[in-house]
Design an enzyme around this catalytic site. Structure first.
Site, short mmCIF file in Angstrom:
data_model
loop_
_atom_site.label_atom_id
_atom_site.label_comp_id
_atom_site.label_asym_id
_atom_site.label_seq_id
_atom_site.Cartn_x
_atom_site.Cartn_y
_atom_site.Cartn_z
N LYS A 23 -40.37 74.46 34.67
CA LYS A 23 -39.51 73.82 33.67
C LYS A 23 -39.96 72.38 33.39
CE LYS A 23 -35.00 71.52 33.69
NZ LYS A 23 -35.32 70.26 34.39
N ASN A 24 -40.14 71.59 34.44
CA ASN A 24 -40.39 70.18 34.20
C ASN A 24 -41.80 69.89 33.67
OD1 ASN A 24 -37.78 69.56 34.74
ND2 ASN A 24 -38.14 68.84 36.85
N ARG A 93 -32.69 65.99 28.94
CA ARG A 93 -33.36 64.80 29.40
C ARG A 93 -34.74 64.64 28.74
NH1 ARG A 93 -31.66 60.40 31.24
NH2 ARG A 93 -33.29 59.19 32.20
N CYS A 117 -28.87 66.23 33.20
CA CYS A 117 -27.90 66.27 34.29
C CYS A 117 -27.43 64.89 34.66
CB CYS A 117 -28.55 66.91 35.52
SG CYS A 117 -28.95 68.63 35.28
N ARG A 122 -29.54 56.83 35.20
CA ARG A 122 -30.90 57.30 34.94
C ARG A 122 -31.52 56.43 33.85
NH1 ARG A 122 -31.20 63.78 34.59
NH2 ARG A 122 -33.38 63.36 35.09
N PRO A 123 -31.90 55.20 34.21
CA PRO A 123 -32.44 54.29 33.20
C PRO A 123 -33.81 54.74 32.68
CG PRO A 123 -32.66 53.32 35.39
CD PRO A 123 -31.89 54.60 35.56
N ILE A 124 -34.21 54.22 31.49
CA ILE A 124 -35.55 54.52 30.97
C ILE A 124 -36.33 53.21 30.71
CG2 ILE A 124 -35.01 56.81 30.03
CD1 ILE A 124 -34.93 55.43 27.21
N ASP A 125 -35.94 52.17 31.46
CA ASP A 125 -36.58 50.87 31.24
C ASP A 125 -38.10 50.90 31.44
OD1 ASP A 125 -35.52 51.30 33.99
OD2 ASP A 125 -36.65 49.50 34.44
N ASP A 308 -34.95 67.49 43.67
CA ASP A 308 -34.40 68.67 42.99
C ASP A 308 -34.08 69.81 43.96
OD1 ASP A 308 -34.68 67.30 40.65
OD2 ASP A 308 -36.57 68.25 40.09
N ILE A 330 -34.10 59.12 45.71
CA ILE A 330 -34.39 59.09 44.27
C ILE A 330 -33.08 58.98 43.49
CG2 ILE A 330 -35.58 60.27 42.35
CD1 ILE A 330 -37.49 59.79 44.68
N ARG A 400 -30.06 76.32 32.04
CA ARG A 400 -30.99 75.32 31.51
C ARG A 400 -32.33 75.36 32.23
NH1 ARG A 400 -29.40 69.89 32.45
NH2 ARG A 400 -31.50 69.62 31.68
N1 EPU Z 1 -36.12 55.20 37.03
C1 EPU Z 1 -35.91 53.90 36.65
N2 EPU Z 1 -36.39 53.50 35.42
C2 EPU Z 1 -37.04 54.36 34.57
C3 EPU Z 1 -37.24 55.69 35.00
C4 EPU Z 1 -36.76 56.08 36.23
O1 EPU Z 1 -35.34 53.10 37.38
O2 EPU Z 1 -37.43 53.93 33.49
C5 EPU Z 1 -35.66 55.65 38.38
C6 EPU Z 1 -34.61 56.76 38.31
O3 EPU Z 1 -33.32 56.24 38.15
C7 EPU Z 1 -34.83 57.46 39.63
C8 EPU Z 1 -36.34 57.33 39.86
O4 EPU Z 1 -36.76 56.25 39.04
O5 EPU Z 1 -34.17 56.79 40.65
C9 EPU Z 1 -37.15 58.55 39.52
O6 EPU Z 1 -36.82 59.01 38.21
P1 EPU Z 1 -37.85 59.79 37.30
O7 EPU Z 1 -38.13 58.98 36.09
O8 EPU Z 1 -39.02 60.23 38.11
O9 EPU Z 1 -36.99 61.03 36.86
P2 EPU Z 1 -37.06 61.78 35.47
O10 EPU Z 1 -38.46 61.74 34.97
O11 EPU Z 1 -35.99 61.33 34.56
C10 EPU Z 1 -37.74 64.07 36.44
C11 EPU Z 1 -37.20 65.47 36.42
C12 EPU Z 1 -35.97 65.54 37.31
C13 EPU Z 1 -36.33 65.10 38.71
C14 EPU Z 1 -36.96 63.70 38.68
C15 EPU Z 1 -37.46 63.23 40.03
C16 EPU Z 1 -37.77 66.19 34.21
C17 EPU Z 1 -37.33 66.56 32.84
N3 EPU Z 1 -36.85 65.79 35.05
O12 EPU Z 1 -36.72 63.25 35.91
O13 EPU Z 1 -35.60 66.91 37.32
O14 EPU Z 1 -35.18 65.07 39.51
O15 EPU Z 1 -38.08 63.70 37.76
O16 EPU Z 1 -38.41 64.09 40.53
O17 EPU Z 1 -38.95 66.30 34.52
C18 EPU Z 1 -34.15 68.73 37.56
O18 EPU Z 1 -35.12 69.46 37.29
O19 EPU Z 1 -33.06 69.15 38.01
C19 EPU Z 1 -34.29 67.28 37.36
C20 EPU Z 1 -33.26 66.48 37.30
#
Ligand code: EPU
Length: 428
Positions: A23-24, A93, A117, A122-125, A308, A330, A400
């Site tokens: 999925k991811n 997401r 979820c 879950r910031p995207i900074d 996960d 995480i 999902r």
């Molecule tokens: N983070 C920040 N700033 C950012 C991005 C992330 O502070 O700009 C923090 C997050 O808050 C978190 C950590 O960094 O504490 C890791 O987040 P990451 O960005 O790696 O997560 P993501 O890319 O949003 C993906 C998977 C998630 C999985 C995480 C961690 C996808 C679509 N989602 O999310 O999958 O938990 O990586 O491995 O690839 C799931 O499949 O159930 C799921 C939630």
């Protein structure tokens, strides 16, 4: 009426299950495919609702698609950049990958803030920091991101991530593949899905080196073309079936896995005493002859134990002896499964973001709700172990991310089915 997943627990599981594409990976490979100037064919695509949502988004942007079996064809030759401030984009997401992809494809885009979820903040900074370093302007207006490059496109940059992020690493790769010069991403995430996306981009003509390490170098190219690509197996789906097999398996073989991707979960199972046979592309689990032992788990970026899998692993720890502990570094607030498990008779509590689990308590069927995808997987594991009937709401969250979960579990001997039920007063 609302759909519920019903599990009559207690059945032993036996047989074989084949793991679907990740999925991811897929949810990043689909937006990445729009960067080609001819059709891209993805093989091994899982049939999950996140994929269908992304296909709808592509169709809205005049991208032609066909999805037959596990083959998804994406033809972006007539694509147009349509602003996507709301609608489907907010339902998942991974829609944030359109930010990086649209910047590269059109030099601009309007993308609503992503959903997905709820796991705490879950910031995207870090994504935005990367785009800005590559010369884009990014403005947040009323919950939508307005992104734009200068006339002559993105410019290469050196980007150090303050946080190891899967999403930011992939998004910045997507934004940098055509940037002029060499982009260097430092402190990149190392998840297998990042390698998968880099492989697709390279097959399309990009020059991405170092994916899977914490330094990724990208030499910008001018053209990208269509190709065929096979998605890697889903390590989280595989881990979930490993957990189910460890909890209720008599003799279960999980096929189509990359064993190295499962090291974190396999190591913990070995520590617990789960009998495992590890093959080249399969793992077989047989019934333990001795009670399983409780363990401590700390989730970490890959190759550490995956966040996960933390929730699906929790019910397995409940059937083990002694106390277990989970620290999710995480997503420390990824704890919505705990009150639901306690409704089923578990003894678990959260103290300062640490999940403490008393082993050896029997679970009993109850009416529970899947608040997010992996909490849903956790409740399915619990339902398989529990005595009596478990009725799980929030089924959409499970669909999902798990391809064909009812058929896969039924073929292993579980008593599981979907049913329309009345929404109860105070249904949680
Ligand atoms: N983070 C920040 N700033 C950012 C991005 C992330 O502070 O700009 C923090 C997050 O808050 C978190 C950590 O960094 O504490 C890791 O987040 P990451 O960005 O790696 O997560 P993501 O890319 O949003 C993906 C998977 C998630 C999985 C995480 C961690 C996808 C679509 N989602 O999310 O999958 O938990 O990586 O491995 O690839 C799931 O499949 O159930 C799921 C939630």
């Amino acid at each position: 009426m609302t759909q519920k997943l019903i599990i009559n627990g207690g059945n032993d599981l036996s047989g074989e299950v084949t793991i679907s594409g990740a999925k991811n990976s897929t949810v990043a490979l689909i937006p990445a495919s729009i960067l080609a100037d001819s059709p891209v064919t993805l093989e091994g695509v899982p049939d999950i609702s996140d994929v269908h949502s992304l296909i709808e988004i592509l169709n809205d942007m005049n991208v032609k698609t066909s999805f037959e079996g596990t083959t998804l064809m994406i033809d972006p030759t007539e694509m147009v950049s349509v602003p996507m401030p709301s609608g489907k984009i907010k339902s998942l997401r991974a829609s944030y990958y359109f930010m990086g992809a649209l910047l590269t494809k059109f030099g601009q885009g309007v993308v609503g803030l992503p959903g997905g979820c709820f796991l705490g903040p879950r910031p995207i900074d870090q994504h935005l920091k990367g785009f800005r370093a590559l010369g884009a302007t990014v403005d947040n207006e009323m919950g939508a991101m307005y992104l734009k490059t200068e006339e002559d496109g993105m410019k290469a940059a050196r980007i150090y991530f303050d946080v190891v992020s899967v999403g930011a690493t992939i998004n910045v790769m997507l934004a940098a593949v055509k940037a002029k010069g060499r982009t260097i991403i430092e402190n990149a995430a190392r998840e297998p899905e990042i390698i998968d996306v880099a492989t697709l981009l390279n097959n399309m003509g990009a020059k991405v080196r170092g994916a899977g390490t914490d330094v990724i170098r990208i030499d910008g190219v001018e053209e990208m073309h269509g190709c065929h690509h096979t998605v890697i197996p889903d390590r989280i789906e595989a881990g979930t079936y490993l957990i189910m097999a460890a909890a209720k398996g008599k003799d279960v073989t999980i096929n189509n896995v990359i064993v190295e991707h499962l090291e974190g979960v396999i190591a913990k199972m070995e520590e617990m005493g789960v009998p495992l046979e590890i093959g080249e592309d399969y793992v077989r689990i047989t019934k333990p002859t001795r009670p399983l032992k409780g363990v401590s788990i700390k989730t970490l970026p890959y190759p550490g134990f995956a966040t996960d899998l933390q929730q699906p692993f929790t019910p397995l720890l409940m059937s083990a002896q002694g106390e277990s502990m989970i620290v999710d570094t995480i997503y420390p607030k990824r704890i919505n499964h705990i009150p639901e498990l306690n409704r089923m008779g578990a003894k678990a509590r959260v103290e300062s973001d640490v999940i403490l689990i008393e082993g050896g308590h029997h679970l009993e069927g109850a009416e529970v709700k899947a608040s997010d995808l992996r909490a849903g997987a956790c409740l399915v594991v619990a339902g398989l172990i529990a005595e009596g009937q478990t009725i799980i709401g929030g089924v959409d969250n499970i669909l999902r991310g798990y391809d064909n979960i009812i058929d896969k579990l039924t073929s292993l001997g579980a008593d599981i089915y979907m049913e329309d039920r009345e929404e109860e007063q105070g249904d949680n």
